[in-house]
Each structure stands twice: as C-alpha cells, then as structure tokens.
Design a protein around this motif. Structure first.
Motif, PDB file in Angstrom:
ATOM      1  N   GLY A  63     -65.724 -78.571 -14.957  1.00  9.63           N
ATOM      2  CA  GLY A  63     -65.066 -78.611 -16.376  1.00  9.63           C
ATOM      3  C   GLY A  63     -63.759 -80.048 -16.421  1.00  9.63           C
ATOM      4  O   GLY A  63     -63.571 -79.801 -16.748  1.00  9.63           O
ATOM      5  N   ALA A  64     -63.338 -79.668 -14.407  1.00  6.95           N
ATOM      6  CA  ALA A  64     -61.940 -79.964 -14.672  1.00  6.95           C
ATOM      7  C   ALA A  64     -62.004 -82.008 -14.424  1.00  6.95           C
ATOM      8  O   ALA A  64     -63.600 -82.798 -14.008  1.00  6.95           O
ATOM      9  CB  ALA A  64     -61.874 -79.856 -13.179  1.00  6.95           C
ATOM     10  N   THR A  65     -61.999 -82.540 -15.206  1.00  3.83           N
ATOM     11  CA  THR A  65     -61.048 -84.504 -15.264  1.00  3.83           C
ATOM     12  C   THR A  65     -60.227 -84.724 -14.145  1.00  3.83           C
ATOM     13  O   THR A  65     -58.924 -84.222 -14.652  1.00  3.83           O
ATOM     14  CB  THR A  65     -61.193 -84.612 -16.341  1.00  3.83           C
ATOM     15  OG1 THR A  65     -62.038 -84.058 -17.385  1.00  3.83           O
ATOM     16  CG2 THR A  65     -60.911 -86.738 -16.643  1.00  3.83           C
ATOM     17  N   LEU A  66     -60.917 -85.617 -13.303  1.00  6.48           N
ATOM     18  CA  LEU A  66     -59.963 -85.631 -11.927  1.00  6.48           C
ATOM     19  C   LEU A  66     -60.048 -87.276 -11.899  1.00  6.48           C
ATOM     20  O   LEU A  66     -60.868 -87.591 -12.056  1.00  6.48           O
ATOM     21  CB  LEU A  66     -60.373 -84.549 -10.480  1.00  6.48           C
ATOM     22  CG  LEU A  66     -60.719 -83.199 -11.297  1.00  6.48           C
ATOM     23  CD1 LEU A  66     -61.859 -82.779  -9.992  1.00  6.48           C
ATOM     24  CD2 LEU A  66     -59.115 -82.861 -10.681  1.00  6.48           C
ATOM     25  N   PRO A  67     -58.935 -87.301 -10.936  1.00  7.12           N
ATOM     26  CA  PRO A  67     -59.237 -88.988 -10.544  1.00  7.12           C
ATOM     27  C   PRO A  67     -60.089 -89.570  -9.680  1.00  7.12           C
ATOM     28  O   PRO A  67     -60.542 -88.696  -8.547  1.00  7.12           O
ATOM     29  CB  PRO A  67     -58.153 -89.402 -10.283  1.00  7.12           C
ATOM     30  CG  PRO A  67     -56.943 -88.263 -10.594  1.00  7.12           C
ATOM     31  CD  PRO A  67     -57.684 -87.406 -11.309  1.00  7.12           C
ATOM     32  N   VAL A  68     -60.718 -90.690  -9.456  1.00  2.00           N
ATOM     33  CA  VAL A  68     -61.457 -90.759  -7.945  1.00  2.00           C
ATOM     34  C   VAL A  68     -60.507 -90.632  -7.058  1.00  2.00           C
ATOM     35  O   VAL A  68     -59.138 -91.163  -6.952  1.00  2.00           O
ATOM     36  CB  VAL A  68     -61.941 -92.635  -8.583  1.00  2.00           C
ATOM     37  CG1 VAL A  68     -62.767 -92.993  -6.974  1.00  2.00           C
ATOM     38  CG2 VAL A  68     -62.732 -92.843  -9.467  1.00  2.00           C
ATOM     39  N   GLY A  69     -61.785 -90.981  -6.059  1.00  2.00           N
ATOM     40  CA  GLY A  69     -61.127 -90.129  -4.721  1.00  2.00           C
ATOM     41  C   GLY A  69     -60.437 -88.687  -4.316  1.00  2.00           C
ATOM     42  O   GLY A  69     -60.175 -88.473  -3.337  1.00  2.00           O
ATOM     43  N   THR A  70     -60.333 -87.403  -5.594  1.00  2.00           N
ATOM     44  CA  THR A  70     -59.920 -86.979  -5.773  1.00  2.00           C
ATOM     45  C   THR A  70     -61.027 -85.676  -4.636  1.00  2.00           C
ATOM     46  O   THR A  70     -62.284 -85.558  -4.929  1.00  2.00           O
ATOM     47  CB  THR A  70     -59.574 -85.661  -6.822  1.00  2.00           C
ATOM     48  OG1 THR A  70     -58.621 -86.741  -8.155  1.00  2.00           O
ATOM     49  CG2 THR A  70     -59.487 -83.929  -6.515  1.00  2.00           C
ATOM     50  N   PRO A  71     -60.623 -85.010  -3.787  1.00  2.00           N
ATOM     51  CA  PRO A  71     -61.611 -83.786  -3.007  1.00  2.00           C
ATOM     52  C   PRO A  71     -62.328 -82.791  -3.786  1.00  2.00           C
ATOM     53  O   PRO A  71     -61.349 -82.854  -4.252  1.00  2.00           O
ATOM     54  CB  PRO A  71     -60.655 -83.365  -2.272  1.00  2.00           C
ATOM     55  CG  PRO A  71     -59.260 -84.359  -2.154  1.00  2.00           C
ATOM     56  CD  PRO A  71     -59.372 -84.881  -3.333  1.00  2.00           C
ATOM     57  N   LEU A  72     -63.523 -83.026  -3.101  1.00  2.00           N
ATOM     58  CA  LEU A  72     -64.343 -81.809  -4.185  1.00  2.00           C
ATOM     59  C   LEU A  72     -64.830 -80.984  -3.834  1.00  2.00           C
ATOM     60  O   LEU A  72     -64.718 -79.725  -4.400  1.00  2.00           O
ATOM     61  CB  LEU A  72     -65.158 -82.924  -5.701  1.00  2.00           C
ATOM     62  CG  LEU A  72     -64.862 -84.118  -6.357  1.00  2.00           C
ATOM     63  CD1 LEU A  72     -66.197 -84.499  -6.586  1.00  2.00           C
ATOM     64  CD2 LEU A  72     -64.152 -83.047  -7.510  1.00  2.00           C
ATOM     65  N   ALA A  73     -64.739 -80.820  -2.201  1.00  2.00           N
ATOM     66  CA  ALA A  73     -65.671 -80.530  -1.635  1.00  2.00           C
ATOM     67  C   ALA A  73     -65.493 -79.939   0.207  1.00  2.00           C
ATOM     68  O   ALA A  73     -64.987 -81.826   0.262  1.00  2.00           O
ATOM     69  CB  ALA A  73     -67.037 -79.780  -1.891  1.00  2.00           C
ATOM     70  N   THR A  74     -65.500 -79.596   0.512  1.00  2.00           N
ATOM     71  CA  THR A  74     -65.538 -80.155   2.137  1.00  2.00           C
ATOM     72  C   THR A  74     -66.943 -80.020   2.843  1.00  2.00           C
ATOM     73  O   THR A  74     -67.845 -78.627   2.232  1.00  2.00           O
ATOM     74  CB  THR A  74     -64.722 -79.514   2.974  1.00  2.00           C
ATOM     75  OG1 THR A  74     -64.587 -77.751   3.057  1.00  2.00           O
ATOM     76  CG2 THR A  74     -63.423 -79.342   2.566  1.00  2.00           C
ATOM     77  N   ILE A  75     -67.954 -80.794   4.067  1.00  2.00           N
ATOM     78  CA  ILE A  75     -68.702 -80.504   4.407  1.00  2.00           C
ATOM     79  C   ILE A  75     -68.379 -79.731   5.493  1.00  2.00           C
ATOM     80  O   ILE A  75     -68.101 -81.641   6.919  1.00  2.00           O
ATOM     81  CB  ILE A  75     -69.286 -81.916   4.057  1.00  2.00           C
ATOM     82  CG1 ILE A  75     -69.800 -81.600   2.148  1.00  2.00           C
ATOM     83  CG2 ILE A  75     -70.865 -81.217   4.600  1.00  2.00           C
ATOM     84  CD1 ILE A  75     -70.608 -82.846   1.772  1.00  2.00           C
TER      85      ILE A  75
END
Length: 388
Positions: A63-75
């Motif tokens: 549901g979050a609207t975020l700019p390109v490049g925003t961290p979404l998860a870590t692997i």
C-alpha cells in the motif's frame, strides 16, 4: 547482504506503489524469481529479484507509494548470512506527487455496495474483485497463509481481452508526456528515413506460412524486429544507454517492442536477446508480450532494460513514424505501413510492397553517417529473410 529496492521501470516512472509481497522473511529466492508486485502507470508489474539468497527483512508494507530506489527488503546470501548492518523499516511512506504515480486507491477506486467478507487478500486483489463482482470466499489464495493475490482474482475473471485492471490511462499519458518532454529537452535528436522493398520478405512469409495454422504463422513484425537486432551487432552504438554523460553499451541486445494499450497509453517492454532468437521463438515471445502488456502482466526486467525501441503504426495506416527517443536509450526505429507503389527494379518500373523505415538517434552517441549505415544494414537483412 543485498538490498532489494523499488525498481526503475523506465524514464516515465518516478515512484511506484507496493501492492503485495510474494515472498516472506525466511523464504529462499533465486535470481529471476518474482518477489513482489508494484503498481505503476503501466499496470501491476511483477518485480524480480537479481540475487540468490534468503529474504531477511521486509521493510515496507503493501500500500505504500515510494520513490524509485527506496529500500523495500533485505536479502541475505545463499547461506543466510546475517546483514552487516540493519536497515530501518519504512514506517511512514514519503509523499509522492500523485500526478506521476497515483495511489492504489486512485488506480482502483472503491465501488459501492460490494462486500467481500473477511478473507485475507491483498488490497489490489480485493479492489479488483469488488470491481468485477467476484466473491472472494469462492477463491483459492496462493499468498502467505492462503491470502488471495491479484493473480488469483485475475484467474477467476473470464475476460481474455479485458483492459488492465484499474489502469488510469490519463495518468499514463501524463507520465509518457513528461518522459518525452525530457527526451526532447536533453537529447539532440537527428532523423533519417529510407524506403525498403519488402517483396522478398512477403514472398518468403507466404511460403513459410502456407501450411501453418493461424496461431503459428510468422508476421512481418518478427522479421523487422530480428533485422534490427542483427543490425545492432554491426553498429552497436545504437544499442545501449546514455547515462552520467557517457554512452554505456548494452549488455545484450534487448529490443523494446512498442505496444499500444486499448483505450490509449503505450508500453515498450523488452524481448531479451532478440538477436539470438529464431523467428518462431521471437514471434511467440512477441505475441505473448503483446497479450501480457494489454492485460497488465509485465515483469520489471521487461520494462527496465530495453536497449533500443522499435515502433510501428503500419496497422493504423500510417506511412511513416518518426519516434521520440525513450531515455536513457539512444535510438528508436520506426516502421510504417506496407503499401504497393511504383518502384524501379533493374531499370524497369514495377509495383512493389514498400515500407518507410525511420530512425531517430542521439547525436551525442552517433551521427547521420552511422545512422545511414544502420538503416542500410536493416534493409540488407530484410532482403535475405531466409537468413534471419
């Protein structure tokens, strides 16, 4: 440790809305796995991961609207090694101008009077079901804990030619216009055109397709895409991107095929390694790409890495099309309609099927001389269709 970020899916994308996670912490992932769904003006895009490893931490909720490049998860690495440093989860998404990337609610407005009970479902799946009158209680969910995903709802809708769910075409056109305005401001375009005799290609296609059912027949578009791809091997300066003040050659030839979306809008996803594909496989991939583009089922890798674009308005009875370069690409090739006209062959006048072939290219990377060689090479290749 790797950080999975909001991907860039083209010059007309400044941000995206995270719709749903298809993996959860602890799940293993391999390069190319679809890990999430992101909503953009082009529809719901399946986003792939480019590392092998294990999902360690989810940083952003759907549901979050975020700019390109925003961290979404870590692997974490393949062995599940711990992260060298923690990344703080995103609690409050930053504000993004809605004119560039609409929120999920803007793309999928809530209808009135349709109840869906309390079945767990992603927001985009719930809204699409409501719009289509689909009862979630009758669906099987394939998400975490049996949650219903967008794909589950789409499978329940028997409408193969439907428009992408909730796609806001006005928003898409605004985003495309912004990218094209940037292109015309920043890229010094030059334009060339030539006329191609397609009689040999037409004759060869008629022979090849004679005993084939309609769904397996080759179209002239397959020959045109393959000829462009092979020509790029000889003139690689038209295949790549201009970034940070310099040309970066493409890591492969990935031709973006411009596809119109019913009702308006446009996308140009990549056919990867176009030059290496046989014509039958290329035709199959092209048909699949067109169908998925119009259904809103594209992957991030198909939108993020085209190295050149090919556009054609021949089926719209347009004689020639001079495209605008899609940044950071450095060239766009156009094919017009096939039309029979007088043509001089071996000193004699004849009627031949002709196509106008055009090129718009970036003068920072190439010039008219090289551009003319590029068009001549495409023409030469189309005169030998059996060799494609």
């Amino acid at each position: 440790m790797a950080t999975f970020r909001m991907p860039s899916l083209g010059a007309d994308m400044a941000a995206g809305t995270l719709v749903e996670w298809l993996k959860k912490p602890g799940d293993p992932v391999r390069r190319g796995d679809v890990i999430a769904v992101v909503e953009t003006q082009k529809g719901a895009i399946e986003v792939e991961v480019f590392e092998d490893g294990v999902v360690q931490q989810i940083l952003v909720e759907p549901g979050a609207t975020l700019p390109v490049g925003t961290p979404l998860a870590t692997i974490a690495g393949t062995g599940g090694e711990p992260a060298a440093e923690a990344v703080e989860p995103v609690v409050t998404p930053p504000s993004v101008p809605s004119i560039l990337v609409p929120s999920v609610s803007a793309l999928l407005p809530e209808p009135d009077g349709v109840g869906q009970g309390h079945r767990p479902a992603s927001p985009v799946a719930r809204r699409l079901a409501a719009r289509q009158g689909i009862d979630l209680s009758g669906l099987r969910g394939h998400g975490p804990g049996g949650a219903i995903l967008l794909a589950d709802v789409e499978r329940a809708i028997a409408a193969p030619a439907r428009r992408p769910a909730g796609l806001n075409l006005a928003e898409m056109r605004q985003a495309i216009a912004a990218a094209m305005a940037r292109s015309k401001r920043e890229i010094p375009h030059y334009y060339l055109s030539t006329t191609v005799d397609q009689s040999k290609a037409q004759t060869w296609l008629a022979t090849v397709n004679a005993d084939r059912p309609p769904e397996r027949r080759l179209l002239l578009a397959a020959l045109e895409l393959k000829a462009v791809a092979l020509a790029l091997r000889r003139l690689p300066e038209f295949n790549g991107h201009h970034r940070d003040g310099a040309f970066q050659p493409g890591q492969g030839i990935h031709v973006g095929a411009a596809v119109s979306i019913r009702g308006g809008g446009l996308a140009a996803p990549a056919i990867h390694d176009t030059d290496r594909l046989g014509l039958d496989e290329l035709m199959e991939r092209f048909r699949d790409l067109v169908a998925r583009t119009r259904a809103g089922h594209l992957r991030s890798s198909e939108l993020g890495d085209p190295t050149i674009t090919v556009t054609s308005l021949g089926d719209r009875r347009v004689d020639g099309v001079f495209g605008v370069i899609y940044p950071p690409q450095v060239a766009i090739v156009g094919f017009g309609r096939l039309v029979e006209r007088p043509w001089v062959v071996d000193g004699r006048l004849a009627v031949r099927p002709l196509v106008t072939l055009t090129l718009a290219a970036d003068h920072r990377v190439s010039d008219g001389h090289r551009g003319s060689l590029f068009l001549a090479e495409i023409d030469r290749l189309l005169q030998e269709p059996e060799a494609l």
